[in-house]
Scaffold this motif. Structure first.
Motif, PDB file in Angstrom:
ATOM      1  N   GLU A 127     108.434  61.875  66.034  1.00 40.51           N
ATOM      2  CA  GLU A 127     109.858  62.183  65.874  1.00 40.51           C
ATOM      3  C   GLU A 127     110.695  61.418  66.892  1.00 40.51           C
ATOM      4  N   MET A 128     110.179  61.243  68.108  1.00 43.42           N
ATOM      5  CA  MET A 128     110.916  60.474  69.107  1.00 43.42           C
ATOM      6  C   MET A 128     111.070  59.023  68.680  1.00 43.42           C
ATOM      7  N   ILE A 129     110.068  58.490  68.027  1.00 46.62           N
ATOM      8  CA  ILE A 129     110.170  57.123  67.507  1.00 46.62           C
ATOM      9  C   ILE A 129     111.269  57.049  66.451  1.00 46.62           C
ATOM     10  N   ALA A 130     111.308  58.055  65.567  1.00 48.46           N
ATOM     11  CA  ALA A 130     112.352  58.093  64.536  1.00 48.46           C
ATOM     12  C   ALA A 130     113.736  58.169  65.161  1.00 48.46           C
ATOM     13  N   ARG A 131     113.881  58.994  66.199  1.00 50.01           N
ATOM     14  CA  ARG A 131     115.177  59.096  66.868  1.00 50.01           C
ATOM     15  C   ARG A 131     115.571  57.779  67.515  1.00 50.01           C
ATOM     16  N   THR A 156     104.977  48.936  70.727  1.00 53.07           N
ATOM     17  CA  THR A 156     105.649  49.850  69.793  1.00 53.07           C
ATOM     18  C   THR A 156     107.167  49.760  69.948  1.00 53.07           C
ATOM     19  N   MET A 157     107.667  49.716  71.192  1.00 52.45           N
ATOM     20  CA  MET A 157     109.098  49.618  71.429  1.00 52.45           C
ATOM     21  C   MET A 157     109.661  48.312  70.884  1.00 52.45           C
ATOM     22  N   LEU A 199     107.858  53.621  58.064  1.00 56.45           N
ATOM     23  CA  LEU A 199     106.795  54.627  57.986  1.00 56.45           C
ATOM     24  C   LEU A 199     106.088  54.664  59.329  1.00 56.45           C
ATOM     25  N   ILE A 200     106.184  55.803  60.015  1.00 53.40           N
ATOM     26  CA  ILE A 200     105.585  55.968  61.341  1.00 53.40           C
ATOM     27  C   ILE A 200     104.229  56.638  61.170  1.00 53.40           C
ATOM     28  N   LEU A 215     102.674  51.933  64.006  1.00 46.91           N
ATOM     29  CA  LEU A 215     101.554  52.768  64.446  1.00 46.91           C
ATOM     30  C   LEU A 215     101.809  53.188  65.885  1.00 46.91           C
ATOM     31  N   VAL A 216     101.934  54.497  66.116  1.00 45.61           N
ATOM     32  CA  VAL A 216     102.181  55.028  67.458  1.00 45.61           C
ATOM     33  C   VAL A 216     100.822  55.282  68.112  1.00 45.61           C
TER      34      VAL A 216
END
Length: 603
Positions: free
Chosen positions: A319-323, A294-295, A309-310, A451-452
């Motif tokens: 939200e952490m991914i968006a940040r 993911t990273m 699109l998460i 995809l998280v």
């Protein structure tokens, strides 16, 4: 009377008898010959006064005989200093004695030239003053026609003054209002000065240039009076285009400052909310292979302008991914604005996204910037994007495609540059097929899907996350530091975690809150308490793997300990020396544990 006049008149006057001999000579003429007494001039003849005596004498005798007058006859006047040119007029006279003679009046060209030179000097000075004036100046007659104009009129309006002289100035320069509507001359303040005799000042109208363009002006129309009657007016005007432009820029700057102020207030309120709801999960923590994949996706897409699109279950940290995407992008210095689409009432969606102007609907008490405008230059995070009503999805799509929109109740188009990161726990493809989500908006948002993984797919990270939340919770609650044993971590990893990271954080907080002294309780914090050992100890000492007790034995020990404390306090739970005080816990907590463990006072 004649003698008095001759004695005092500064003009060149003389009286001749019928023999053309000078009987009287004025003071002005005597001064030319240096004579002081009137008697000294009684013997002067025509030849003493004029150099062309013979021809002039003939004309004077004819005038005397015919009783006619002479007008402006060119003559050469004699004087002590020489001959000067001039003009002579003569007319018949009759004396009291009954005799006749002639009266003479001469004009010396030197005096005339001096007067003309002075007149020309004054005229030149006035012309220079008019030319030097930066304001346009028109002179009008009583009918409003131009009588003069200075050089500035051409510089301002393009017309040569000669082209305007004799024409009605209103018809040339003042025939229309700024919007082009007719301006009849009867309403013209310039002409009003010709009617009422008042000074009229106007500071916000236009004159029309020769090329047809409008020139903003301010002007003053001042009446010209002579002997109590109005003979015309003077119009002084100046071009105020620069002033208008400065005013326009000032107004634009004021509006921009006002808009920025409102935007800053919105950002301030937004940041306050963000501080209150700062990330539940801290920085992205973990080193599991699924998280590393993911990273890697985040690093790949962050540097691009692509929309993201998460996807993932609730509580996985979208939200952490968006940040992380925003912080790694070129927009990191600009705001990341969050919109929780699931928490916005349907009627306020449009205002929340695009903003509104004061009075556009009930409750719109002031202008408000929308989230897209707040995110200009940065990133907007549309959390739970699947909750956006279908009726508003088309307007959002247009705003994202065109990068412009209108606030509610406003006709002005606002342009923005935003990157969109959306998140959802819904299956948007299924929503599109069901007709609940626009397909074109789905493809606009899902340029790069991420995809998280849920927490159960990254169990290697559970220990790191638990330690992080434990340290953070102890700090926030002011408790002593605590740590986890390997056995506790293994059992945390065994849990299914349907609520993902959010559930893990809540369990850790609950365990610390329920702790007594330096011990944290997981037996009451977990929904399935049998899966987790009962305590987390401060600075635990190493122990042998065989040195442990079962959960049932631990419960029996706890029950026995509580009963011992209750007996010591004579079964009093509350108050000084009560069982709760002896155990170092709250009375309500003790009552709860008594209920769970089935402890009651013996009958």
């Amino acid at each position: 009377m004649i003698e008095w006049l001759m004695q005092h008149a500064p003009a060149l006057l003389a009286v001749l008898d019928e023999n053309l001999v000078c009987r009287h000579l004025s003071r002005g003429w005597r001064a030319r010959f240096g004579l002081l007494s009137t008697d000294d001039s009684n013997n002067f003849s025509i030849s003493d006064l004029f150099s062309e005596a013979s021809s002039l004498e003939e004309k004077l005798r004819r005038s005397l005989l015919e009783s006619s007058s002479l007008q402006d006859v060119p003559v050469s006047l004699l004087s002590e200093s020489g001959i000067t040119q001039g003009f002579l007029s003569a007319w018949p006279m009759q004396f009291e004695s009954g005799s006749t003679g002639l009266g003479l009046a001469a004009t010396c060209n030197t005096d005339l030239n001096r007067a003309l030179d002075e007149l020309r000097r004054l005229r030149t000075m006035h012309e220079l003053i008019l030319k030097a004036a930066g304001e346009g100046i028109y002179g009008l007659d009583s009918k409003g026609k131009a009588t003069f104009g200075n050089a500035a009129t051409k510089g301002i309006l393009g017309w040569n003054p000669e082209e305007v002289i004799g024409k009605r100035v209103h018809d040339i320069h003042h025939h229309s209002y700024p919007d082009g509507s007719p301006y009849v001359h009867t309403e013209c303040p310039i002409y009003a000065a010709l009617q009422d005799g008042e000074v009229h000042r106007v500071d916000d109208e236009v004159f029309w240039h020769i090329d047809g363009s409008a020139v903003p002006v301010e002007y003053t129309s001042t009446p010209i009076r002579r002997d109590g009657s109005i003979e015309g007016a003077v119009v002084v005007f100046r071009d105020i285009s620069k002033r208008k432009e400065i005013e326009r820029q000032r107004e634009a700057a004021f509006q921009e400052i006002k808009q920025l102020k409102e935007q800053l207030e919105q950002e301030r309120d937004y940041l306050r909310d963000e501080i209150k709801t700062v990330s539940d999960f801290g920085d992205i923590i973990g080193n599991s292979p699924t998280l590393q994949r993911t990273m890697a996706q985040i690093d790949a897409v962050a540097a691009t302008p692509a929309n993201v699109l998460i996807l993932g279950e609730s509580g996985v940290g979208k939200e952490m991914i968006a940040r992380a995407i925003h912080d790694r992008s070129e927009r990191a210095g600009k705001p990341l604005v969050k919109v929780n689409c699931a928490s916005i009432p349907k009627d306020l969606f449009e205002s929340e996204f695009f903003g509104h102007v004061k009075g556009s609907f009930t409750g719109a008490h002031r202008d408000r910037a929308g989230r897209l405008q707040l995110a200009d230059g940065g990133t907007v995070f549309l959390d739970e994007v699947g909750e956006i009503p279908l009726s508003l999805q088309s307007k959002l799509l247009r705003a994202l495609q065109e990068k412009e929109f209108e606030r509610v109740g406003d006709e002005r188009t606002i342009k923005v540059d935003v990157r969109v990161v959306a998140a959802t726990n819904r299956d948007l493809e299924a929503e599109v097929k069901a007709g609940r989500f626009r397909e074109d908006l789905y493809y606009r948002l899902g340029v790069f899907p991420i995809l998280v993984p849920p927490l159960r797919h990254r169990r290697e990270d559970i220990g790191l996350l638990a330690e992080h939340f434990l340290e953070r919770t102890c700090t926030e609650l002011g408790r002593d530091p605590m740590s986890l044993s390997n056995q506790q971590v293994q059992r945390l990893m065994a849990h299914s975690w349907p609520g993902n990271i959010r559930e893990l954080r809540n369990i850790i907080e609950r365990a610390v809150i329920l702790s007594t002294g330096n011990r944290a309780r997981f037996d009451l914090a977990m929904p399935d308490a049998a899966d987790i050992t009962s305590d987390i100890t401060t600075n635990p000492e190493p122990s042998d793997e065989a040195d442990f007790v079962t959960e049932a034995e631990m419960r029996e020990r706890e029950k026995a300990n509580l009963i011992a404390a209750l007996r010591h306090a004579d079964w009093r739970v509350w108050g000084p020396d009560g069982a709760a005080e002896l155990l170092g816990i709250k009375p309500s907590t003790l009552k709860y544990r008594m209920t769970v463990l089935g402890i009651s006072k013996p009958g």
